[in-house]
Structures are given as structure tokens and as C-alpha cells.
Design an enzyme around this catalytic site. Structure first.
Site, PDB file in Angstrom:
ATOM      1  CG  HIS A   1      12.227  36.235  -8.171  1.00 45.00           C
ATOM      2  ND1 HIS A   1      12.043  36.538  -6.840  1.00 45.00           N
ATOM      3  CD2 HIS A   1      13.146  35.243  -8.204  1.00 45.00           C
ATOM      4  CE1 HIS A   1      12.815  35.756  -6.100  1.00 45.00           C
ATOM      5  NE2 HIS A   1      13.502  34.955  -6.910  1.00 45.00           N
TER       6      HIS A   1
ATOM      7  CG  HIS B   1      18.127  33.648  -8.790  1.00 42.30           C
ATOM      8  ND1 HIS B   1      18.661  34.120  -7.626  1.00 42.30           N
ATOM      9  CD2 HIS B   1      16.808  33.438  -8.537  1.00 42.30           C
ATOM     10  CE1 HIS B   1      17.719  34.184  -6.691  1.00 42.30           C
ATOM     11  NE2 HIS B   1      16.577  33.772  -7.225  1.00 42.30           N
TER      12      HIS B   1
ATOM     13  CG  ASP C   1      13.141  31.483  -8.794  1.00 39.10           C
ATOM     14  OD1 ASP C   1      14.021  32.328  -8.598  1.00 39.10           O
ATOM     15  OD2 ASP C   1      12.764  30.699  -7.915  1.00 39.10           O
ATOM     16  CG  ASN C   2      16.913  29.701  -9.550  1.00 40.05           C
ATOM     17  OD1 ASN C   2      15.988  30.080  -8.847  1.00 40.05           O
ATOM     18  ND2 ASN C   2      18.163  29.855  -9.218  1.00 40.05           N
TER      19      ASN C   2
ATOM     20  CE  LYS D   1      21.782  31.149  -6.573  1.00 44.64           C
ATOM     21  NZ  LYS D   1      21.366  32.506  -6.208  1.00 44.64           N
TER      22      LYS D   1
ATOM     23  CD  GLU E   1      12.941  29.070  -2.913  1.00 46.55           C
ATOM     24  OE1 GLU E   1      13.721  29.985  -2.590  1.00 46.55           O
ATOM     25  OE2 GLU E   1      13.028  28.452  -3.992  1.00 46.55           O
TER      26      GLU E   1
ATOM     27  CG  HIS F   1      14.804  34.946  -2.310  1.00 42.81           C
ATOM     28  ND1 HIS F   1      15.333  36.013  -2.979  1.00 42.81           N
ATOM     29  CD2 HIS F   1      14.745  33.924  -3.202  1.00 42.81           C
ATOM     30  CE1 HIS F   1      15.599  35.652  -4.228  1.00 42.81           C
ATOM     31  NE2 HIS F   1      15.245  34.385  -4.398  1.00 42.81           N
TER      32      HIS F   1
HETATM   33 ZN   LIG Z   1      14.767  33.488  -6.291  1.00 43.99          ZN
END
Ligand SMILES: [Zn+2]
Length: 440
Positions: A82, A84, A332-333, A87, A235, A232
Site C-alpha cells: 500500500h 501512494h 503508505d505515503n 503523491k 482512516e 481505503h
Molecule cells: Zn493509503
């Protein structure tokens, strides 16, 4: 930093005296002694690009070409389920002013509208892939913001990168949109675009009176096109957020037979035991895997200026594991308004997850959460495990025991790809400077 060992030039050699997490072995090894930390001393025979044999330490004959690992740990390459990438690394031009989730949404939306051209998205996504690769990751799934104007930019970039990186980092992509984006003809067009690109159908499931209808629609669009699902969900620290249960019910109601995974699921940690039991029963019955994102959750959840955070933000992964729900841990990010840090290093993710979510005592099966389990969710059955006949895609660490391994960044790790040492350096952040001129 140079690697802590050098591999022989020969194509056929042994890695002698390594310490492997037993949970990462694809099959039992005869005569193997597993210690009380779940680690086993092994010799690994590498022939060309493949693991020829895994045996208990001391098996390799004297005189054969070998590297002495001196007890250092041996892992398969990681799988990051997972991310991104689209981004990633915009922090310097689009920071999060107060660190909250709401501010992150606003900052990314403004940056996307102003800046996400083909060159910009390509440059930052490739930067992320280069970090992943150098750190020892074999496969990455990324969510892609797929609003109508962006889908025509980001998905072709993903396809170009997937092709360019095939064999180095396997790349999968998931659509990321509010669920109402799947309504009507526009929703069909988006699902068709995802199918055409070989992607996974997904979106952000938010609680509303319309959620069941929206989920029925998304699940049907996926089933018609034989796509897997990746949502998602929840969250937040809102105890009323129960999208995960709605997703599970939709999958059961529609008889969906593809793979499904839900990310985050933070709100479970603030709900009553009765609510948790009901949801986890549904998740188990629906065959949903869960991916937890501890570093990002720790960053965003329970954040308010001037107030000390009181909870960690992670979902109930021990309770899920107890029910045999597959649990993955992912990054994640990275360096964007949703998480101001990160380097696509799944070893860091495992190390931090161990501390944040108590994956230690016992470590048990948890190493699988960054390797075999996410590989299975991605449909990559030969990835993320150690076994005879599998690719020799390995990460060799100096750290021998868990406390040694997880107390240092292991920057002198040796990544082995196809039996050969990987010659890939981490990209310098300065390479992104041309993309980081401030937003006006
Ligand atoms: Zn995410």
C-alpha cells in the site's frame, strides 16, 4: 554505505551460516533447529538466479564457493502492498500546515490541480520506485488519485513505469476516488480504464446513507471485469466509522470471488468489543485481507495542535491474526502531506511496526506481513518467501538477533537480485529539486 559482505563472482555459491526467520521459509527444512526467537541457522545454495537449496547450517561442504554470513539474518525481498507513489515527495512544495488529515486532503488536492503533469508524476513515482528497489523491495502496489482529469495522466505514467521496471519492481495500481465516482457512465468508464490498464478497483469508503448502494455498484463493476478490490476504510478515530463492516457485507451479499484488501481500518481500535467482534467475523467470512500502515497512522491520527496524541492509530492486527485474517504491513505515503517522512524502506516499516504495534514477543509469523502475505494479496506466489526453486531475491543483514537487527537501520544490508548483488544506490533528494519550485 558498502555492503557488509561481498558475494563471490561465481554464479554458483553458498550463503553459509545465515539466520532466517522460520516464518519466511516456504517449506519445512529437514533437521532445522528453530530458536525461541523463531530464527533458524541455515546454509542457502544459490545457482544462477535461483535458490537451489536451503539446508541447516553446516551443510555446505568446505571448499565450495561460499559467503560466511556469521549469523546475519537472511530475508526474501520485501513486498510493499500500500503506497501512494503519485503523491510522494511533494512535501517541499506542498507541506502539511498543521499535520492533520483534513489539511493533508486540502494540500494534496491543490497540488494535484496545479502540478500533476506527466513529467511531474513520472519523476516522483520513479524516484519512489528507485528507493524501494535499492532498499530491497520486489513488488509495490500504489494507489493512484483517479479523478476524471487525473486518470488520463497518472495511469499512462504507471503503465510506462510498470513496463520499464518489470523484473526489478513489479508494480500494481489501484484507483483512488470517492465511491460516488463509480456512479453512472462515468463510473463504468473509470472501471473500464482500470481493467484496460490491468489495475485493481478501489476507492475511499466513507460512512453515509448511500454506502451500501455505492459498494454494491463497485463490487459489481469489479466482478464484471474480473478485477480485485482494494479499499481505503475507516482512516480515523471516529467510533462510528464502520465502512469495513459494510465492505464485508457487500462482498458477501454479491458473492464476490476476487481478492479483496482493506487499508487502515483505524477506527476499529476505538470501538466496543461487541462492534469489533461483529466486524471481524464479517471480515473473516468475506475473505478480506487487511493492510495496516503504522507510520502514516501514527503521524495523522489523534493529531491536534498543542495537544499530545493519546493513541497510536493502528488497527487491531493482533485480534485479526488470532482469527487468521491475513494482515500485511505497508509504508503508505512518503514525504507528502499525509506523512512527512519515509523512504520506501520496508525494513524501516517492519522495524517501526514492531515498536508501534508490538510485533515482538513473540515475533512469530509477523515477518510474513511485509513479505509472503502481501505477495499473496498481489497474486505473486513466488515472492516474499525463502525456498528451493524460488528466485534468489534476498536481503542479507548484518544484524543476527532481533534486537540487533531492529536497533540499527541496517544501511549496510546487501540486496541480492537473481543471485547477484544489487548495484543500485538510493537517489539523492536533490534530484527532485526541479520539481519542487514552490506552488504560487
Ligand atoms: Zn493509503
Amino acid at each position: 554505505m558498502a555492503g557488509f559482505v561481498a558475494l563471490p563472482a561465481s554464479e554458483h555459491y553458498w550463503l553459509r551460516g545465515g539466520r532466517a526467520p522460520a516464518a519466511l521459509l516456504a517449506e519445512p527444512v529437514p533437521g532445522l533447529a528453530v530458536d525461541d526467537e523463531g530464527l533458524a541457522l541455515v546454509d542457502i545454495e544459490v545457482a544462477g538466479p535461483t535458490i537451489a537449496r536451503i539446508a541447516r547450517a553446516g551443510t555446505a561442504a568446505v571448499g565450495e564457493e561460499a559467503v560466511w554470513l556469521d549469523g546475519g539474518q537472511v530475508w526474501p525481498c520485501f513486498v510493499d502492498l500500500h503506497t501512494h507513489l503519485d503523491k510522494g515527495h511533494i512535501w517541499q512544495r506542498a507541506p502539511n500546515p498543521d499535520g492533520t488529515f483534513a489539511a493533508a486532503v486540502r494540500a494534496v488536492a491543490a497540488d494535484r490541480a496545479a502540478r500533476w503533469s506527466t513529467d511531474d508524476v513520472f519523476g516522483r513515482m520513479e524516484f519512489g520506485l528507485r528507493c524501494s528497489y535499492a532498499h530491497g523491495t520486489r513488488a509495490v502496489r500504489t494507489h493512484l488519485d483517479s479523478h476524471a482529469d487525473q486518470v488520463v495522466v497518472s495511469w499512462p505514467v504507471m503503465r510506462a513505469l510498470r513496463l520499464a521496471w518489470a523484473g526489478r519492481v513489479e508494480l500494481q495500481a489501484v484507483s483512488l476516488v470517492p465511491l460516488e465516482a463509480f456512479e453512472g457512465r462515468a463510473g463504468e468508464r473509470l472501471a473500464d480504464a482500470v481493467a484496460d490498464a490491468g489495475g485493481v478497483l478501489g476507492g475511499v469508503a466513507l460512512m453515509s446513507g448511500a454506502i451500501d448502494g455505492e459498494l454494491d455498484r463497485v463490487v459489481a463493476l469489479a466482478a464484471e471485469r474480473r478485477l480485485d478490490l482494494d479499499f481505503h476504510a475507516d482512516e480515523s478515530g471516529d467510533s462510528g466509522a464502520r465502512a469495513l463492516a459494510h465492505i464485508a457485507r457487500a462482498i458477501l451479499r454479491r458473492g464476490f470471488t476476487g481478492r479483496a484488501v482493506c487499508g487502515h481500518c483505524c477506527s476499529l481500535a476505538v470501538q466496543s468489543p461487541e462492534v469489533v467482534d461483529e466486524t471481524l467475523d464479517l471480515v473473516k467470512e468475506a475473505g478480506i485481507a487487511v493492510v495496516t500502515l503504522p507510520m502514516c497512522n501514527l503521524y495523522l491520527q489523534d493529531r491536534a495542535t498543542g495537544r499530545t496524541p493519546r493513541w497510536r492509530g493502528v488497527t487491531l492486527i493482533h485480534e485479526m491474526k488470532a482469527r487468521a485474517i491475513p494482515v500485511a504491513v505497508a509504508s503508505d505515503n512518503c514525504r507528502d502531506p499525509f506523512h512527512g517522512f519515509g523512504d520506501h524502506d520496508m525494513f524501516e516499516v517492519f522495524r517501526e511496526a514492531t515498536r508501534i504495534a508490538h510485533l515482538d514477543r513473540p515475533y512469530g509469523e509477523w515477518p510474513r506481513a511485509v513479505a509472503a502475505t502481501p505477495a499473496d494479496v498481489m497474486g505473486l506466489g513466488t515472492v516474499g518467501r525463502l525456498g528451493a526453486g524460488l528466485p534468489a531475491d534476498l536481503v542479507l543483514f548484518r544484524g543476527r538477533y532481533w534486537s540487533e537487527l531492529l536497533s540499527r537501520p541496517q544501511s549496510d544490508r546487501v540486496v541480492v537480485r537473481g543471485g547477484r548483488p544489487l548495484d543500485a544506490a538510493l537517489p539523492d533528494h536533490r534530484e527532485l529539486d526541479d520539481l519542487m519550485t514552490p506552488n504560487s
